[in-house]
Motif scaffolding. Structure first.
Motif, PDB file in Angstrom:
ATOM      1  N   GLY A 283       0.773  -1.234   0.000  1.00 40.44           N
ATOM      2  CA  GLY A 283       0.000   0.000   0.000  1.00 40.44           C
ATOM      3  C   GLY A 283       0.801   1.277   0.000  1.00 40.44           C
ATOM      4  O   GLY A 283       0.236   2.350   0.227  1.00 40.44           O
ATOM      5  N   ALA A 284       2.096   1.218  -0.263  1.00 40.29           N
ATOM      6  CA  ALA A 284       2.907   2.431  -0.290  1.00 40.29           C
ATOM      7  C   ALA A 284       2.553   3.268  -1.517  1.00 40.29           C
ATOM      8  O   ALA A 284       2.257   2.739  -2.599  1.00 40.29           O
ATOM      9  CB  ALA A 284       4.391   2.088  -0.305  1.00 40.29           C
ATOM     10  N   SER A 285       2.585   4.574  -1.351  1.00 45.06           N
ATOM     11  CA  SER A 285       2.302   5.477  -2.465  1.00 45.06           C
ATOM     12  C   SER A 285       3.493   5.522  -3.406  1.00 45.06           C
ATOM     13  O   SER A 285       4.615   5.147  -3.050  1.00 45.06           O
ATOM     14  CB  SER A 285       2.011   6.880  -1.946  1.00 45.06           C
ATOM     15  N   LEU A 286       3.241   6.008  -4.625  1.00 41.42           N
ATOM     16  CA  LEU A 286       4.330   6.167  -5.580  1.00 41.42           C
ATOM     17  C   LEU A 286       5.363   7.151  -5.067  1.00 41.42           C
ATOM     18  O   LEU A 286       6.561   7.014  -5.344  1.00 41.42           O
ATOM     19  CB  LEU A 286       3.776   6.624  -6.930  1.00 41.42           C
ATOM     20  N   SER A 287       4.930   8.139  -4.302  1.00 37.96           N
ATOM     21  CA  SER A 287       5.866   9.116  -3.739  1.00 37.96           C
ATOM     22  C   SER A 287       6.843   8.440  -2.778  1.00 37.96           C
ATOM     23  O   SER A 287       8.048   8.717  -2.792  1.00 37.96           O
ATOM     24  CB  SER A 287       5.113  10.233  -3.016  1.00 37.96           C
ATOM     25  N   LEU A 288       6.315   7.532  -1.934  1.00 40.01           N
ATOM     26  CA  LEU A 288       7.187   6.834  -0.996  1.00 40.01           C
ATOM     27  C   LEU A 288       8.126   5.887  -1.729  1.00 40.01           C
ATOM     28  O   LEU A 288       9.316   5.786  -1.375  1.00 40.01           O
ATOM     29  CB  LEU A 288       6.351   6.049   0.012  1.00 40.01           C
TER      30      LEU A 288
END
Length: 432
Positions: A283-288
């Motif tokens: 579930g990590a965002s693309l930013s992370l």
């Protein structure tokens, strides 16, 4: 075989340098030129990496083929490292590095034209040729050590490695302007960045052709010949690469450096390849995901000057051992992170630092463990092996994650630390 100069400039390249002050001045000039060329060519590689897979996926409609395109670039680097090293040995670093970047430019042009004509097989061929740019980028770090004094050898190498950071940061940010350029040229938007790659590779080749004079490798070989009492005035080179493994196996220090380089690269590539996918599945965002990879790259390249100074200060073997310790810490932290995203990010940062230690110290030790006459062939062998294990590590990492999970992948990578650590420890104790 005897290398015979083809022109007055070639003759000047192999005249040798006697005074220590003059040699130091030439070395400083060499490092500055290599850093400039590395920045330019690094932008070419960075812009290609950001859009190459996307372009292939859009042309073929297949994610698997898109991943194969990236693998082809790595394989191209492995296949072309030895020929470029052979050329460097025979005609100098200027010829070897410049030719590599020109071949990469031809690859970028092939991709651009093939994308416009909707010919995916030719796009893949272009990606293979672009691997020559990676090979030249890697061999640039060795060129920085040809004339370096032992006490500053690692620092010189690390500065050239560090200059790669600029291209790694700037290149991927050219995707937006590349899309605009692609529309203007009537090619797929993802192909537009290859125009920047084409220009960048040509710029790198032009810089070394015009400014890398005298040639550092030819000069180092001739200096060695002069010191040995060779009065022929010409540098001698072996004609085959078959002796590279023999030269490495005959030198415990060279074997230690090669083992640290190759296995350390396998650890880094295998874990790095699957980390973005693992983060996304949790579930990590693309930013992370982007931040994690950026910190990883910063660990690889951004700290290399500090690693180089440390290598010159405390020695090559201690820094190689330090790199193995950092690798173990990185895989332990990332492999046991579970859903703790900060731990995975910290693990990838440590993974980059471990790679920097192994690469800077290992490259320095390998280069100084063989004589100048055989140095290029041994360095070409090391780059070939690094790229082959990188391609293998990336290809096998997905299967390992499927079979044993992300933690299992990190555990398998940690096992690769043992041979390099044993070699470094054994050589260090034997030398004492």
């Amino acid at each position: 075989m005897t290398a015979v100069p083809e022109s007055a400039s070639d003759s000047a390249d192999i005249s040798g340098i006697s005074p220590a002050g003059e040699r130091a001045a030439v070395q400083r000039h060499t490092v500055r030129v290599l850093m400039s060329a590395q920045v330019a060519a690094g932008i070419g590689m960075g812009s290609m990496i950001s859009s190459g897979g996307i372009l292939i996926e859009r042309l073929t409609g297949s994610e698997a083929v898109a991943g194969f395109g990236t693998t082809l670039t790595t394989l191209g680097a492995a296949l072309l490292s030895v020929p470029l090293a052979t050329l460097s040995r025979a005609r100098g670093r200027r010829a070897g590095l410049g030719t590599g970047w020109l071949v990469a430019a031809a690859g970028a042009l092939t991709v651009l034209l093939a994308a416009g004509a909707d010919l995916p097989p030719l796009v893949l061929l272009g990606m293979l040729l672009i691997g020559a740019g990676t090979a030249s980028n890697l061999q640039s770090r060795y060129a920085a050590t040809d004339l370096a004094a032992p006490r500053t050898r690692a620092r010189a190498l690390s500065l050239v490695v560090w200059s790669t950071t600029v291209g790694s940061v700037l290149g991927p940010n050219l995707s937006g302007p590349g899309a605009v350029l692609g529309r203007a040229l009537g090619v797929p938007e993802a192909a537009g960045t290859f125009v920047f790659s084409l220009v960048a590779f040509c710029t790198g080749a032009a810089i070394v052709h015009v400014r890398l004079r005298p040639d550092p490798l030819l000069t180092a070989v001739q200096d060695a010949a002069n010191a040995a009492g060779d009065v022929t005035g010409r540098a001698r080179f072996r004609t085959r690469m078959s002796g590279a493994l023999r030269h490495v196996s005959a030198s415990p220090s060279a074997l230690t450096g090669l083992t640290a380089l190759v296995l350390g690269h396998a650890v880094m590539v295998s874990v790095m390849t699957m980390t973005p996918i693992h983060l996304a599945h949790h579930g990590a965002s693309l930013s992370l995901v982007g931040l994690t990879i950026s910190l990883h790259i910063a660990g690889m390249y951004g700290l290399s000057p500090l690693v180089g100074r440390l290598t010159d200060r405390i020695g090559r073997v201690p820094v190689i051992l330090l790199g193995q310790v950092v690798y173990v810490a990185a895989t332990l932290l990332a492999g046991t992170a579970g859903n703790r995203r900060w731990a995975i990010t910290a693990g990838l940062l440590l993974l980059g630092i471990g790679w920097s230690c192994a690469t800077v110290a290992g490259s320095t030790l390998l280069g100084e463990s063989v004589d100048a006459e055989h140095r290029a062939e041994v360095q070409g062998l090391s780059d070939t092996l690094m790229n082959l294990v990188g391609a293998a590590g990336g290809a096998l990492s997905g299967g390992l994650v499927a079979a044993a999970g992300y933690g299992g992948l990190n555990a398998a990578a940690a096992l690769l630390v043992a041979p390099a650590g044993f070699c470094a420890l054994y050589f260090g104790l034997r030398r004492r």
